[in-house]
Design a protein around this motif. Sequence first.
Motif, mmCIF file in Angstrom:
data_model
loop_
_atom_site.group_PDB
_atom_site.id
_atom_site.type_symbol
_atom_site.label_atom_id
_atom_site.label_comp_id
_atom_site.label_asym_id
_atom_site.label_seq_id
_atom_site.Cartn_x
_atom_site.Cartn_y
_atom_site.Cartn_z
ATOM 1 N N GLN A 103 0.824 -1.213 0.000
ATOM 2 C CA GLN A 103 0.000 0.000 0.000
ATOM 3 C C GLN A 103 0.852 1.254 0.000
ATOM 4 O O GLN A 103 0.559 2.231 -0.683
ATOM 5 N N GLU A 104 1.930 1.237 0.778
ATOM 6 C CA GLU A 104 2.798 2.415 0.894
ATOM 7 C C GLU A 104 3.896 2.443 -0.163
ATOM 8 O O GLU A 104 4.771 3.311 -0.122
ATOM 9 N N LYS A 105 3.872 1.452 -1.052
ATOM 10 C CA LYS A 105 4.846 1.386 -2.145
ATOM 11 C C LYS A 105 6.272 1.405 -1.614
ATOM 12 O O LYS A 105 7.163 2.051 -2.176
ATOM 13 N N ALA A 106 6.446 0.731 -0.469
ATOM 14 C CA ALA A 106 7.778 0.669 0.129
ATOM 15 C C ALA A 106 8.628 -0.294 -0.679
ATOM 16 O O ALA A 106 8.323 -1.482 -0.763
ATOM 17 N N PRO A 107 9.692 0.166 -1.318
ATOM 18 C CA PRO A 107 10.541 -0.731 -2.095
ATOM 19 C C PRO A 107 11.191 -1.774 -1.200
ATOM 20 O O PRO A 107 11.313 -1.599 0.013
ATOM 21 N N LEU A 108 11.614 -2.864 -1.803
ATOM 22 C CA LEU A 108 12.197 -3.971 -1.040
ATOM 23 C C LEU A 108 13.373 -3.509 -0.195
ATOM 24 O O LEU A 108 13.524 -3.896 0.961
ATOM 25 N N THR A 109 14.186 -2.609 -0.748
ATOM 26 C CA THR A 109 15.341 -2.144 0.025
ATOM 27 C C THR A 109 14.893 -1.412 1.280
ATOM 28 O O THR A 109 15.508 -1.520 2.334
ATOM 29 N N ASP A 110 13.786 -0.662 1.186
ATOM 30 C CA ASP A 110 13.292 0.049 2.349
ATOM 31 C C ASP A 110 12.606 -0.891 3.335
ATOM 32 O O ASP A 110 12.700 -0.715 4.549
ATOM 33 N N SER A 111 11.876 -1.900 2.820
ATOM 34 C CA SER A 111 11.189 -2.816 3.725
ATOM 35 C C SER A 111 12.177 -3.606 4.570
ATOM 36 O O SER A 111 11.829 -4.105 5.639
ATOM 37 N N ARG A 112 13.437 -3.692 4.139
ATOM 38 C CA ARG A 112 14.448 -4.392 4.928
ATOM 39 C C ARG A 112 14.790 -3.657 6.219
ATOM 40 O O ARG A 112 15.454 -4.213 7.084
ATOM 41 N N VAL A 113 14.342 -2.399 6.335
ATOM 42 C CA VAL A 113 14.612 -1.682 7.584
ATOM 43 C C VAL A 113 13.954 -2.385 8.763
ATOM 44 O O VAL A 113 14.379 -2.210 9.904
ATOM 45 N N LEU A 114 12.921 -3.175 8.505
ATOM 46 C CA LEU A 114 12.252 -3.896 9.586
ATOM 47 C C LEU A 114 13.210 -4.819 10.334
ATOM 48 O O LEU A 114 13.007 -5.094 11.522
ATOM 49 N N ILE A 115 14.240 -5.278 9.656
ATOM 50 C CA ILE A 115 15.233 -6.150 10.298
ATOM 51 C C ILE A 115 15.920 -5.418 11.449
ATOM 52 O O ILE A 115 16.342 -6.029 12.432
ATOM 53 N N HIS A 116 16.023 -4.094 11.342
ATOM 54 C CA HIS A 116 16.730 -3.292 12.351
ATOM 55 C C HIS A 116 15.799 -2.766 13.444
ATOM 56 O O HIS A 116 16.267 -2.119 14.374
ATOM 57 N N GLN A 117 14.513 -3.047 13.309
ATOM 58 C CA GLN A 117 13.550 -2.486 14.252
ATOM 59 C C GLN A 117 13.690 -3.152 15.619
ATOM 60 O O GLN A 117 13.689 -4.371 15.738
ATOM 61 N N ASN A 118 13.831 -2.308 16.659
ATOM 62 C CA ASN A 118 13.943 -2.764 18.055
ATOM 63 C C ASN A 118 15.168 -3.643 18.302
ATOM 64 O O ASN A 118 15.185 -4.426 19.258
ATOM 65 N N LYS A 119 16.176 -3.489 17.491
ATOM 66 C CA LYS A 119 17.446 -4.169 17.712
ATOM 67 C C LYS A 119 18.390 -3.232 18.476
ATOM 68 O O LYS A 119 18.281 -2.007 18.361
ATOM 69 N N PRO A 120 19.345 -3.782 19.226
ATOM 70 C CA PRO A 120 20.234 -2.922 20.028
ATOM 71 C C PRO A 120 20.981 -1.873 19.216
ATOM 72 O O PRO A 120 21.248 -0.776 19.713
ATOM 73 N N ASP A 121 21.316 -2.169 17.949
ATOM 74 C CA ASP A 121 22.050 -1.202 17.133
ATOM 75 C C ASP A 121 21.170 -0.551 16.078
ATOM 76 O O ASP A 121 21.669 0.123 15.173
ATOM 77 N N GLY A 122 19.843 -0.735 16.196
ATOM 78 C CA GLY A 122 18.920 -0.175 15.219
ATOM 79 C C GLY A 122 18.050 0.905 15.805
ATOM 80 O O GLY A 122 18.474 1.655 16.679
ATOM 81 N N PHE A 123 16.804 0.984 15.321
ATOM 82 C CA PHE A 123 15.906 2.041 15.771
ATOM 83 C C PHE A 123 14.781 1.447 16.608
ATOM 84 O O PHE A 123 14.347 0.321 16.394
ATOM 85 N N MET A 124 14.355 2.233 17.583
ATOM 86 C CA MET A 124 13.239 1.827 18.425
ATOM 87 C C MET A 124 11.939 2.139 17.700
ATOM 88 O O MET A 124 11.802 3.185 17.064
#
Length: 767
Positions: free
Chosen positions: A29-50
């Motif tokens: 729906q948000e037309k999030a490209p695959l490269t951007d959807s990979r940001v989910l891997i960093h979500q709530n990780k110690p070295d990523g974003f909260m």
Amino acid sequence: MGNGRKSSAYPYASGGWGSVKAVAKILLQEKAPLTDSRVLIHQNKPDGFMCVSCSWAKPASPHPFEFCESGAKATAWDITAKRVTPEFFRVHPVRELLTWHDHDLEEAGRLTEPLRYDTATDRYVPVSWQQAFDAIGAELRRMNPNSVVFYTSGRASLETSYMLQLFARMYGTNNLPDSSNMCHESSSVGLKEAIGVGVGTITLDDFEKTDLMFFFGQNVGTNSPRMLHQLQDARKRGVPIITFNPLREPGLLDFANPQSPADMLRPGDTQISTQYHQVKTGGDTAAILGMCKVVIDADDRAVSAGEPPVIDVDFIRDHTNGYDTFAQYVRDANWDDIVRVSGLERDAIEAAAREYMKANAVIAHYGMGLTQHRMGVQNVRMLCNLLMLRGNVGKPGAGPSPVRGHSNVQGQRTVGITEKPELAPLDQLARQFSFEPPRDKGMNIVEAFEAMLDGKVKAVVNLGGNLVRSVPDRLRTEPAWAHLDLTVNIATKLNRSHLVHGKTSFVLPCLSRIEIDRQASGVQAVSMEDSTACFHGSRGVAEPAAQTIRSEPFIIAGIAKATLAERSSVDWDAWRNDYARVRSEMATTWPEMFHDIERRMWTPGGFPRPLPARERQWKTKSGKAEFMVPDSIGEDPDMPEREPDSLRLMTLRSDSQFNTTIYNHDDRFRGIKGNRMVILMNPSDMAKHGLEHGDRITLQTIAGDDVERCVAGLTVVPFDVPQGCIGGYYPECNPLLPLWHHAKESKVPGAKSIPVRVIRTMAAHAG
């Protein structure tokens, strides 16, 4: 007692394939490209974003995908490929945009340039950042500081919040309301009175040590689904979970972990609630009183028979005050009153109390179902009473657990966002920054809008949020907002508060926490506090939506510098270029809390905030944890006498929304498709009012004042909800909530208990 495993509206487990499909749908729906959807891997990780949505804790050993359906939706909403450029406003004047649905406004995409409202063309037009800062500063300098409100949404980082509260106080006001005023201020007040700290006392480690968990008015499946991992683990250990909630919610019944291949491929799922009690709206104090009565009666019998006590005698003697008075009140309480007000049978309450008496360590989770009531603070105090009877505060595996619904709403209070001067370190700030802070109490949200209605508030600096939509009494408060002299909105996306503009109005686009924040000194990180009072670092990983947007600290620094000029001792340019300088000042203000923060903020699992109550040190007036005798067990003693056919409305959020952000019009868990203008009603109440599924009604508030509050065009849907209680969506039902109908001590709007009448119906076949 309602222990059935499934909800008729959604006869599946929460999580599971439904969650996977929902995440995939919003990414498309948000037309999030695959490269951007990979940001989910960093979500709530110690070295990523909260996560930018809920504030549930980040574990030290995260799952490979440490995000839930709600968090993924929030991330997709921010990393959307859609943009709102100045061309958008050339095509769409404000008068047209005011006709758009809230979903469509945010769905238009990310804001890209600073904007100023142009009266002549009825459009927002681009301005440079410095032009915006200078104009805002000039407007603020000519105003009485106490006529200006600085609002903070729960998404703001610790650094941004610290900067904003310092700016506001240097400017000359304590008008620093925030989203806590709308939800968990009842916790801040009630917990502080009871145990000396205004936040919960548990950490993730306590889940592994608890013997029993309660849930009161907290729909974990929708509001904080990552918590279901800990609940699933606890259930597999045999830990009972007892739920008190008016609606039968799938997220509190069963869970299939969408990140577990075993869960996804086998036909079974994990039962979450072992007991499910559908308490009436406003009946929580009565239900908790009933459990306390069972415990104290059992203790009285044990003492008479010479058997071991049921209550924790040592804890009560050494650590509490007021037990004898409370115990006598409980003994005198009448079971008929408890059953009538709670809506629960006596044997159901006794069943919950028996489990409580068997457990050595108990956690009590709760949400806005306890806090957003006229007696919201009392509800929190009663829950503390229950926990203290058996020493369930300040020991492993036990304690109160308010589940905050916004990513840093607890943290911004920690660093000084408060209208209450006694809660801010004013003497320290005065020494640290060589100025005299204002000492008068500022305005909370309710007080700010009351003053706005009276013409006493002239300007609002709105850091995130959508106040026009989120506050009560919208049909009165929205016109008052439009009469403000100045509105400044710092936001990632367009919303209603930008369109109901003041005479001078700016929209300033900011970075999302998910995005890489590049400043003069290099890439920046921020910090925040989760619901378990642990602090974490957060570092963006996605490219900014546009090179013309700026970070929240950059924007606050720019406005502060333009407003205060030589009055400020702060080098705002240095702070906006290097957030470590801000954290250094935070550590000077609160050395016991933020010492060595540059290193500790990257600790896996975060580092804990010092909480005396965790160590059984009570920062109360008496120096002990305080029992409280309730004023009344009635659902709302100050509202007019209820009419025979009146109903009690609670406002709800769907699985497709976060606060005022609506991702789509469906509510999967409740079986609602494409329509949020619905009322969930017990079939018996439908029959009583002569209604059928699909009929349309108008609701009118029973308030006892001279203001008519109505919402029309609501479609009736049968649902498993107690008789006399109905549910409708927030913010659509906000016009029904009087601004003055709030928790007594905390002024949290009483959105979970609004008396209404059905004043008009339209049959489904006629519509």
